[in-house]
Design a protein around this motif. Structure first.
Motif, PDB file in Angstrom:
ATOM      1  N   ALA A  68       0.914  -1.189   0.018  1.00  0.00           N
ATOM      2  CA  ALA A  68      -0.070   0.144  -0.016  1.00  0.00           C
ATOM      3  C   ALA A  68       0.647   1.046  -0.046  1.00  0.00           C
ATOM      4  N   TYR A  69       2.141   1.144   0.578  1.00  0.00           N
ATOM      5  CA  TYR A  69       3.185   2.280   0.408  1.00  0.00           C
ATOM      6  C   TYR A  69       3.833   2.221  -0.621  1.00  0.00           C
ATOM      7  N   LYS A  70       3.210   2.499  -1.910  1.00  0.00           N
ATOM      8  CA  LYS A  70       4.003   2.371  -3.053  1.00  0.00           C
ATOM      9  C   LYS A  70       5.119   3.304  -3.301  1.00  0.00           C
ATOM     10  N   LEU A  71       4.834   4.483  -3.011  1.00  0.00           N
ATOM     11  CA  LEU A  71       5.950   5.601  -3.232  1.00  0.00           C
ATOM     12  C   LEU A  71       6.922   5.623  -2.268  1.00  0.00           C
ATOM     13  N   ALA A  72       6.892   4.918  -1.298  1.00  0.00           N
ATOM     14  CA  ALA A  72       8.035   4.628  -0.159  1.00  0.00           C
ATOM     15  C   ALA A  72       8.358   3.247  -0.442  1.00  0.00           C
ATOM     16  N   SER A  73       7.930   2.394  -1.434  1.00  0.00           N
ATOM     17  CA  SER A  73       8.624   0.874  -1.316  1.00  0.00           C
ATOM     18  C   SER A  73       9.739   0.819  -2.286  1.00  0.00           C
ATOM     19  N   ARG A  74      10.572  -0.192  -1.919  1.00  0.00           N
ATOM     20  CA  ARG A  74      11.649  -0.602  -2.768  1.00  0.00           C
ATOM     21  C   ARG A  74      11.389  -0.904  -4.223  1.00  0.00           C
ATOM     22  N   GLU A  75       9.992  -1.495  -4.362  1.00  0.00           N
ATOM     23  CA  GLU A  75       9.565  -1.671  -5.845  1.00  0.00           C
ATOM     24  C   GLU A  75       9.387  -0.485  -6.621  1.00  0.00           C
ATOM     25  N   ALA A  76       8.909   0.681  -5.914  1.00  0.00           N
ATOM     26  CA  ALA A  76       8.746   1.896  -6.839  1.00  0.00           C
ATOM     27  C   ALA A  76      10.183   2.611  -6.857  1.00  0.00           C
ATOM     28  N   HIS A  77      11.367   2.426  -6.143  1.00  0.00           N
ATOM     29  CA  HIS A  77      12.578   2.956  -6.163  1.00  0.00           C
ATOM     30  C   HIS A  77      13.443   2.002  -5.751  1.00  0.00           C
ATOM     31  N   PRO A  78      14.033   1.309  -6.581  1.00  0.00           N
ATOM     32  CA  PRO A  78      14.932   0.089  -6.138  1.00  0.00           C
ATOM     33  C   PRO A  78      16.118   0.617  -5.600  1.00  0.00           C
TER      34      PRO A  78
END
Length: 341
Positions: A68-78
């Motif tokens: 749910a924390y897309k912008l804070a996630s590793r997936e969004a910003h490796p």
């Protein structure tokens, strides 16, 4: 989104779920197993986030594929993010291999006292000056801070010593004023889930130091960071400062494992505050070294030149000489694990 159907769901129920998904303009992908039927949902996930899927007959659970924390996630910003604080010569970077040394008194008490403390911690290696102008206190009769006068003192002392400054915001009404004077805005543990305040601070686009709540999970912390990022501020530094436990030998229980765990889940830098975690100056050095050794992106330590006269949290503050000693040790450990200053 993945929708898991109940064991024994009928064909009619399955067809109904598929129809509901298609009615939202999304594409269902049906997978029937021996014991379970799973429906994968492909398309614009915002259309399905608020849909009461578990209320549909035959549905057992609905799980998002992305956190749910897309912008804070590793997936969004490796890659690890680097947060830059300050401007000109008074600039510090935290994250991505850069180590932050945030130090200063709990509360700003006077220009003379803050100036003296700032000079000593800067000489010891601190690269960000902290001090509270507004203090959230358990008792309404305790010292609440100097307000705007404190902000002016913090700015003047920071400029004099070439250090970016950070202070805490506790009220949305103060945010604009705090943003005017400081380089970074702190959101304390008590306000980690004050979503109105998170939103206001996010809109300033100033770097943010977000502390973990005393009873917050790591996911809770990342969701709060998501609030800040979603409202415009992309530069967020997380802070582990201890959570409530059953043992009262320390002020809180330092969750040192939160550091590598956050780094697996998020690209945001994470630092450790051993002062609030332990509440005991004799334990701060060991916990600060543990933070550096486990890969934290910085440490946040309270320093006061006369703790017995401090207006706030004096018993947990290090003396400048003690800070100088532990700062030198922290530098060695941090450099050993690849950090730069």
């Amino acid at each position: 989104m993945i929708i898991i159907l109940k064991h024994g769901a009928t064909d009619e129920q399955i067809d109904h779920v598929v129809e509901r998904i298609e009615a939202m303009g999304l594409k269902p992908h049906l997978s029937k197993g021996t014991y379970r039927t799973v429906i994968g949902v492909i398309g614009d996930e915002e259309k399905i986030q608020t849909a009461p899927l578990t209320a549909i007959p035959g549905v057992e659970d609905a799980m998002p594929v992305m956190p749910a924390y897309k912008l804070a996630s590793r997936e969004a910003h490796p890659q690890p993010s680097v947060v830059e604080i300050g401007s000109g010569k008074a600039t510090t970077k935290i994250g991505g291999g850069h180590f932050g040394m945030i130090a200063g008194p709990c509360a700003i008490e006077s220009a003379e006292r803050l100036d003296e403390i700032a000079g000593e911690i800067k000489a010891a290696g601190a690269n960000v000056l902290r001090g509270g102008a507004y203090k959230p206190r358990t008792s309404p009769y305790s010292f609440q801070g100097l307000g705007e006068e404190g902000l002016k003192i913090l700015r003047e002392v920071g400029d004099k010593h070439g250090m970016p400054v950070v202070t805490e915001a506790i009220d949305p009404r103060h945010v604009e004023l705090i943003a005017e004077y400081t380089d970074m805005i702190q959101l304390g543990a008590r306000n980690m889930q004050n979503f109105v305040l998170l939103t206001e601070v996010g809109m300033t686009k100033k770097p943010v130091l977000l502390k973990r709540g005393m009873a917050a999970t790591i996911k809770d912390l990342l969701m709060s960071a998501e609030y800040v990022i979603a409202n415009g501020t992309t530069e967020v530094v997380l802070c582990e400062r201890g959570v409530k436990g059953f043992d009262n030998s320390c002020r809180n229980m330092l969750d040192i494992a939160a550091v590598p765990q956050v780094q697996l889940m998020s690209h945001l830098p994470i630092i450790v505050d051993p002062s609030h975690a332990t509440g005991r100056p004799e334990l701060i050095p060991a916990c600060a070294l543990a933070a550096a050794a486990c890969g934290a992106d910085g440490v946040h330590i309270e320093v006061h030149n006369c703790p017995e006269d401090a207006m706030s949290d004096g018993p947990q503050a290090l003396l400048p000489a003690q800070y100088k000693e532990v700062a030198a040790q922290i530098r060695k450990v941090a450099e050993a694990v690849g950090k730069t200053f």
